[in-house]
Design a protein around this motif. Structure first.
Motif, PDB file in Angstrom:
ATOM      1  N   LEU A   1      23.450  50.685  34.481  1.00  0.00           N
ATOM      2  CA  LEU A   1      23.726  52.167  34.447  1.00  0.00           C
ATOM      3  C   LEU A   1      25.262  52.306  34.990  1.00  0.00           C
ATOM      4  CD1 LEU A   1      20.601  53.820  35.933  1.00  0.00           C
ATOM      5  CD2 LEU A   1      21.237  53.565  33.408  1.00  0.00           C
ATOM      6  N   ARG A   2      26.026  52.880  34.594  1.00  0.00           N
ATOM      7  CA  ARG A   2      27.245  53.532  34.827  1.00  0.00           C
ATOM      8  C   ARG A   2      27.134  54.918  35.513  1.00  0.00           C
ATOM      9  NH1 ARG A   2      33.164  52.698  34.217  1.00  0.00           N
ATOM     10  NH2 ARG A   2      34.174  53.717  35.868  1.00  0.00           N
ATOM     11  N   PHE A   3      27.151  55.099  36.843  1.00  0.00           N
ATOM     12  CA  PHE A   3      26.870  56.273  37.667  1.00  0.00           C
ATOM     13  C   PHE A   3      28.302  56.659  38.296  1.00  0.00           C
ATOM     14  CE2 PHE A   3      24.770  57.600  41.864  1.00  0.00           C
ATOM     15  CZ  PHE A   3      24.948  58.786  41.385  1.00  0.00           C
ATOM     16  N   ARG A   4      28.645  58.121  37.944  1.00  0.00           N
ATOM     17  CA  ARG A   4      29.846  58.617  38.348  1.00  0.00           C
ATOM     18  C   ARG A   4      29.599  60.046  38.915  1.00  0.00           C
ATOM     19  NH1 ARG A   4      34.345  58.948  34.607  1.00  0.00           N
ATOM     20  NH2 ARG A   4      32.528  58.990  32.988  1.00  0.00           N
ATOM     21  N   VAL A   5      30.226  60.472  39.888  1.00  0.00           N
ATOM     22  CA  VAL A   5      30.340  61.775  40.667  1.00  0.00           C
ATOM     23  C   VAL A   5      31.686  61.895  40.645  1.00  0.00           C
ATOM     24  CG1 VAL A   5      29.569  63.339  42.335  1.00  0.00           C
ATOM     25  CG2 VAL A   5      27.996  61.334  41.531  1.00  0.00           C
ATOM     26  N   ASP A   6      32.279  62.875  40.220  1.00  0.00           N
ATOM     27  CA  ASP A   6      33.761  63.488  40.607  1.00  0.00           C
ATOM     28  C   ASP A   6      33.893  64.778  40.329  1.00  0.00           C
ATOM     29  OD1 ASP A   6      36.641  63.521  40.726  1.00  0.00           O
ATOM     30  OD2 ASP A   6      36.823  62.397  38.916  1.00  0.00           O
ATOM     31  N   GLY A   7      33.960  65.645  41.603  1.00  0.00           N
ATOM     32  CA  GLY A   7      34.038  66.811  41.787  1.00  0.00           C
ATOM     33  C   GLY A   7      32.581  67.672  40.719  1.00  0.00           C
ATOM     34  N   PRO A   8      32.821  68.136  39.874  1.00  0.00           N
ATOM     35  CA  PRO A   8      31.615  68.653  39.018  1.00  0.00           C
ATOM     36  C   PRO A   8      31.166  67.847  38.224  1.00  0.00           C
ATOM     37  CG  PRO A   8      33.592  69.651  37.982  1.00  0.00           C
ATOM     38  CD  PRO A   8      34.051  68.801  39.359  1.00  0.00           C
ATOM     39  N   LEU A   9      31.656  66.639  37.986  1.00  0.00           N
ATOM     40  CA  LEU A   9      31.289  65.869  36.866  1.00  0.00           C
ATOM     41  C   LEU A   9      29.999  64.840  37.499  1.00  0.00           C
ATOM     42  CD1 LEU A   9      31.420  64.193  34.295  1.00  0.00           C
ATOM     43  CD2 LEU A   9      32.916  62.819  35.318  1.00  0.00           C
ATOM     44  N   VAL A  10      28.808  64.869  36.936  1.00  0.00           N
ATOM     45  CA  VAL A  10      27.708  63.949  37.169  1.00  0.00           C
ATOM     46  C   VAL A  10      27.473  63.387  35.957  1.00  0.00           C
ATOM     47  CG1 VAL A  10      25.787  63.821  38.258  1.00  0.00           C
ATOM     48  CG2 VAL A  10      27.192  65.653  38.993  1.00  0.00           C
ATOM     49  N   SER A  11      27.766  62.034  35.881  1.00  0.00           N
ATOM     50  CA  SER A  11      27.440  61.153  34.639  1.00  0.00           C
ATOM     51  C   SER A  11      26.858  59.964  34.975  1.00  0.00           C
ATOM     52  CB  SER A  11      28.916  60.730  34.196  1.00  0.00           C
ATOM     53  OG  SER A  11      28.783  59.863  33.038  1.00  0.00           O
ATOM     54  N   VAL A  12      25.570  59.833  34.179  1.00  0.00           N
ATOM     55  CA  VAL A  12      24.765  58.536  34.119  1.00  0.00           C
ATOM     56  C   VAL A  12      24.707  57.987  32.625  1.00  0.00           C
ATOM     57  CG1 VAL A  12      22.710  57.407  34.821  1.00  0.00           C
ATOM     58  CG2 VAL A  12      23.791  59.450  36.214  1.00  0.00           C
ATOM     59  N   GLN A  13      25.224  56.856  32.573  1.00  0.00           N
ATOM     60  CA  GLN A  13      25.248  56.196  31.087  1.00  0.00           C
ATOM     61  C   GLN A  13      25.016  54.953  31.148  1.00  0.00           C
ATOM     62  OE1 GLN A  13      26.235  58.357  28.577  1.00  0.00           O
ATOM     63  NE2 GLN A  13      26.943  59.869  29.798  1.00  0.00           N
TER      64      GLN A  13
END
Length: 288
Positions: A227-239
């Motif tokens: 899984l690629r897991f990113r948090v950047d400000g309002p962005l919460v992404s799990v792909q």
């Protein structure tokens, strides 16, 4: 003054937090995949519950305050809440259950309020609510429904609320099976594990966004997805899939990591990652 200097790694640097309703959630699990995962998990778990012996119903689960029967009764409660939430969304009505919900106390209070019941009643209720939930989720996919459904982390597109229930149920499946010396049987298909793991990691991300902690992690779950897991400000992404370019990498056996993230074991032992990453990934240990 708030420090807004961002680390180059997964961080513990804190930025201004972002409220749940303001999150830009990007989850690589479609409604169809959520429905398929629901069908495979819940059909298997129901068969496992139906196969329990009388002695196994009274055995201690991994939940310190609960027997196996208590865990099943909790499953009935959560199934019912999810079904009621979907029904309210379909009717355009407000569903206020989660306004007073406490993940640590409310499940215990429910069992205490309803008192003991025969095993046969627990099994019948679990079978009925499980089968009805599978049917409702399949209907939502067939209808192409565009619903926001209440969940413990706010109103979400219906398939993410269904995934929240699936995340809870998958943990409790192992809460029952592990002390009995069993594993999920048949083994969960890859798509089911991906859906469950991705949503569980998403919960971590939403917490980190609320407290203002940026994150960029490639999480390799042996026996499960990457899984690629990113948090950047309002962005919460799990792909699921491509993890190239992540600032930090972490690895562990899928069940050991998922269990330890919610307090069933030591995440420091289960996850090969820097200490600050281990600490951040433990953010949801009080949820179930």
């Amino acid at each position: 003054m708030t420090d807004t200097t961002q680390d180059t790694g997964a961080g513990p640097t804190q930025l201004p937090g972002v409220a749940l309703r303001e999150h830009d959630v990007q989850l690589g699990v479609s409604p169809e995949q959520a429905a398929a995962a629901t069908r495979s998990h819940r059909s298997r778990f129901l068969a496992e519950v139906e196969a329990l012996s009388p002695d196994e119903w009274t055995a201690q689960s991994r939940c310190s305050a609960w027997s196996v029967q208590d865990v099943v009764r909790h499953g009935v409660h959560i199934n019912t809440v999810l079904l009621d939430g979907v029904a309210a969304a379909r009717a355009g009505e407000r569903f206020a259950f989660f306004s007073t919900f406490n993940p640590k106390l409310s499940p215990l209070e429910y069992l205490e309020a309803h008192g003991p019941e025969p095993v046969e009643a627990s099994l019948a209720a679990y079978a009925e609510t499980t089968q009805r939930l599978i049917t409702v989720v399949d209907e939502l996919v067939a209808d192409g429904a565009d619903l926001l459904v209440a969940s413990p982390v706010g109103r979400q597109p219906w398939h993410r609320s269904v995934l929240h229930g699936l995340f809870d149920s998958a943990i409790h499946e192992r809460d029952i099976l592990a002390p009995l010396g069993r594993v999920p049987d048949p083994a969960p298909p890859a798509d089911e594990l991906t859906a469950i793991a991705a949503y569980q990691v998403l919960l971590v991300g939403r917490f980190l966004a609320v407290v203002g902690m940026p994150f960029d992690l490639a999480l390799h779950l042996d026996g499960g997805p990457a899984l690629r897991f990113r948090v950047d400000g309002p962005l919460v992404s799990v792909q699921p899939g491509g993890t190239d370019g992540a600032a930090v990498e972490a690895r562990g056996e899928v069940y050991a990591v998922l269990d330890a993230m919610v307090g069933r074991g030591s995440l420091a032992d289960a996850l090969d990652a820097p200490p600050e990453v281990v600490a951040a990934m433990s953010a949801i240990s009080s949820l179930v």
